[in-house]
Design a protein around this motif. Structure first.
Motif, PDB file in Angstrom:
ATOM      1  N   UNK A  47      43.903  66.755  59.528  1.00 43.05           N
ATOM      2  CA  UNK A  47      44.716  65.546  59.473  1.00 43.05           C
ATOM      3  C   UNK A  47      44.813  65.003  58.049  1.00 43.05           C
ATOM      4  N   UNK A  48      45.906  64.285  57.812  1.00 45.81           N
ATOM      5  CA  UNK A  48      46.175  63.675  56.522  1.00 45.81           C
ATOM      6  C   UNK A  48      45.790  62.205  56.599  1.00 45.81           C
ATOM      7  N   UNK A  49      44.691  61.829  55.976  1.00 41.66           N
ATOM      8  CA  UNK A  49      44.211  60.451  55.976  1.00 41.66           C
ATOM      9  C   UNK A  49      44.548  59.718  54.678  1.00 41.66           C
ATOM     10  N   UNK A  50      45.423  60.295  53.856  1.00 40.08           N
ATOM     11  CA  UNK A  50      45.760  59.668  52.578  1.00 40.08           C
ATOM     12  C   UNK A  50      46.674  58.470  52.757  1.00 40.08           C
ATOM     13  N   UNK A  51      47.422  58.424  53.833  1.00 44.54           N
ATOM     14  CA  UNK A  51      48.382  57.348  54.046  1.00 44.54           C
ATOM     15  C   UNK A  51      49.681  57.569  53.290  1.00 44.54           C
ATOM     16  N   UNK A  52      49.846  58.735  52.697  1.00 40.15           N
ATOM     17  CA  UNK A  52      51.053  59.048  51.942  1.00 40.15           C
ATOM     18  C   UNK A  52      51.691  60.321  52.486  1.00 40.15           C
ATOM     19  N   UNK A  53      52.974  60.468  52.196  1.00 35.52           N
ATOM     20  CA  UNK A  53      53.705  61.681  52.554  1.00 35.52           C
ATOM     21  C   UNK A  53      54.040  62.400  51.249  1.00 35.52           C
ATOM     22  N   UNK A  54      53.731  63.691  51.176  1.00 31.77           N
ATOM     23  CA  UNK A  54      53.950  64.488  49.979  1.00 31.77           C
ATOM     24  C   UNK A  54      55.013  65.548  50.246  1.00 31.77           C
ATOM     25  N   UNK A  90      39.065  68.908  60.174  1.00 35.98           N
ATOM     26  CA  UNK A  90      39.121  68.576  58.749  1.00 35.98           C
ATOM     27  C   UNK A  90      40.035  67.382  58.511  1.00 35.98           C
ATOM     28  N   UNK A  91      39.718  66.620  57.475  1.00 34.63           N
ATOM     29  CA  UNK A  91      40.519  65.469  57.071  1.00 34.63           C
ATOM     30  C   UNK A  91      40.759  65.541  55.573  1.00 34.63           C
ATOM     31  N   UNK A  92      41.985  65.291  55.163  1.00 36.21           N
ATOM     32  CA  UNK A  92      42.303  65.192  53.746  1.00 36.21           C
ATOM     33  C   UNK A  92      42.258  63.709  53.404  1.00 36.21           C
ATOM     34  N   UNK A  93      41.307  63.330  52.567  1.00 44.82           N
ATOM     35  CA  UNK A  93      41.091  61.926  52.255  1.00 44.82           C
ATOM     36  C   UNK A  93      41.909  61.467  51.044  1.00 44.82           C
ATOM     37  N   UNK A  94      42.030  62.319  50.042  1.00 48.20           N
ATOM     38  CA  UNK A  94      42.806  62.010  48.844  1.00 48.20           C
ATOM     39  C   UNK A  94      43.477  63.293  48.366  1.00 48.20           C
ATOM     40  N   UNK A  95      44.647  63.151  47.769  1.00 45.73           N
ATOM     41  CA  UNK A  95      45.352  64.304  47.218  1.00 45.73           C
ATOM     42  C   UNK A  95      46.233  63.860  46.058  1.00 45.73           C
ATOM     43  N   UNK A  96      46.240  64.655  45.013  1.00 49.53           N
ATOM     44  CA  UNK A  96      47.120  64.433  43.868  1.00 49.53           C
ATOM     45  C   UNK A  96      47.677  65.791  43.466  1.00 49.53           C
ATOM     46  N   UNK A  97      48.995  65.944  43.557  1.00 51.39           N
ATOM     47  CA  UNK A  97      49.626  67.231  43.285  1.00 51.39           C
ATOM     48  C   UNK A  97      49.543  67.619  41.824  1.00 51.39           C
ATOM     49  N   UNK A  98      49.659  66.671  40.931  1.00 52.18           N
ATOM     50  CA  UNK A  98      49.588  66.981  39.514  1.00 52.18           C
ATOM     51  C   UNK A  98      50.899  67.559  39.005  1.00 52.18           C
ATOM     52  N   UNK A  99      50.903  67.912  37.750  1.00 56.44           N
ATOM     53  CA  UNK A  99      52.094  68.445  37.094  1.00 56.44           C
ATOM     54  C   UNK A  99      51.705  69.568  36.152  1.00 56.44           C
ATOM     55  N   UNK A 100      52.405  70.672  36.253  1.00 55.20           N
ATOM     56  CA  UNK A 100      52.153  71.820  35.382  1.00 55.20           C
ATOM     57  C   UNK A 100      52.309  71.433  33.918  1.00 55.20           C
ATOM     58  N   UNK A 101      53.334  70.701  33.611  1.00 57.17           N
ATOM     59  CA  UNK A 101      53.614  70.346  32.217  1.00 57.17           C
ATOM     60  C   UNK A 101      52.610  69.338  31.679  1.00 57.17           C
ATOM     61  N   UNK A 102      52.327  68.300  32.443  1.00 58.30           N
ATOM     62  CA  UNK A 102      51.357  67.306  31.981  1.00 58.30           C
ATOM     63  C   UNK A 102      49.949  67.889  31.906  1.00 58.30           C
TER      64      UNK A 102
END
Length: 167
Positions: A47-54, A90-102
Motif C-alpha cells: 500500500x501507498x501511505x505517502x498520501x500522494x499520487x506519483x 508492505x507499506x510505502x511510507x515516503x517516496x521521492x522520485x528525484x531527477x537524473x539531471x539534478x
C-alpha cells in the motif's frame, strides 16, 4: 602559491563529491541464517501511505521487487497446495522520485529515495517486521536514468534480508 592553492582546491572538491556519492542505508546487514526449505512467502498487500499520487507505479514496482527478491532466495510461494505460506504486507511510507539531471548537478536535490515497512504474518500472528530507507544520490546508480526503479530493488532486498534474519 597559485599551484598549491589549485591542488588544494581540486583535492577538496574531489572529497566533497566522493563524500556524498553513496547509497545511504539505515540498516545493518547480517549473514543470512539458514531458513527451513519449506518456508514459503507470498506478497499479499502493498500500500501507498505517502498520501500522494506519483507518475510511477509505487505499489507495482515494490510488489515486483519483493517477488523477485523472494524468488531469488527460493522462498516465493508458487501456488501449490499442501502448505500455508507466510503473508508479507508492505507499506510505502515516503517516496521521492528525484531527477537524473539534478542528481548529477546538485546531488541532494536530485536524490531518489524510498522509506518502506513490511510485516510477515502467519495468519494473524506477526512473525517479523522490518523497515528500510534507501537513497540514491550521486554514487550507486547515479548515471542511470532509471534510479527510481533501482531504489525499489534496493529496498526490497533490504526488507527481505531483514525478514530472513528474524525467522
Amino acid at each position: 602559491m597559485k599551484k598549491t592553492l589549485f591542488l588544494f582546491l581540486c583535492f577538496f572538491m574531489s572529497l566533497a563529491f566522493l563524500g556524498c556519492g553513496t547509497t545511504r542505508e539505515e540498516t545493518m546487514y547480517r549473514a543470512e541464517p539458514p531458513v527451513a526449505v519449506d518456508t514459503k512467502v507470498r506478497v499479499t498487500d502493498v500500500s501507498n501511505k505517502t498520501g500522494e499520487i506519483f507518475d510511477v507505479d509505487l505499489i507495482g514496482n515494490l510488489w515486483d521487487a519483493l517477488d523477485a527478491s523472494l524468488y531469488q532466495r527460493g522462498m516465493l510461494w508458487d501456488g501449490r497446495p499442501g502448505g500455508q505460506p507466510l503473508e508479507l504486507h508492505a507499506e510505502i511510507l515516503e517516496y521521492q522520485k528525484g531527477s537524473f539531471y539534478l542528481r548529477n548537478i546538485i546531488p541532494p536535490w536530485g536524490r531518489t529515495s524510498i522509506k518502506a515497512r513490511c510485516t510477515l504474518k502467519d495468519g494473524d500472528r506477526v512473525v517479523a517486521s522490518s523497515e528500510t530507507v534507501q537513497t540514491i544520490t550521486l554514487g550507486d546508480g547515479s548515471f542511470t536514468t532509471n534510479a527510481w526503479r533501482e531504489v525499489f530493488k534496493h529496498a526490497a532486498e533490504d526488507l527481505v534480508t531483514q525478514m530472513i534474519a528474524k525467522l
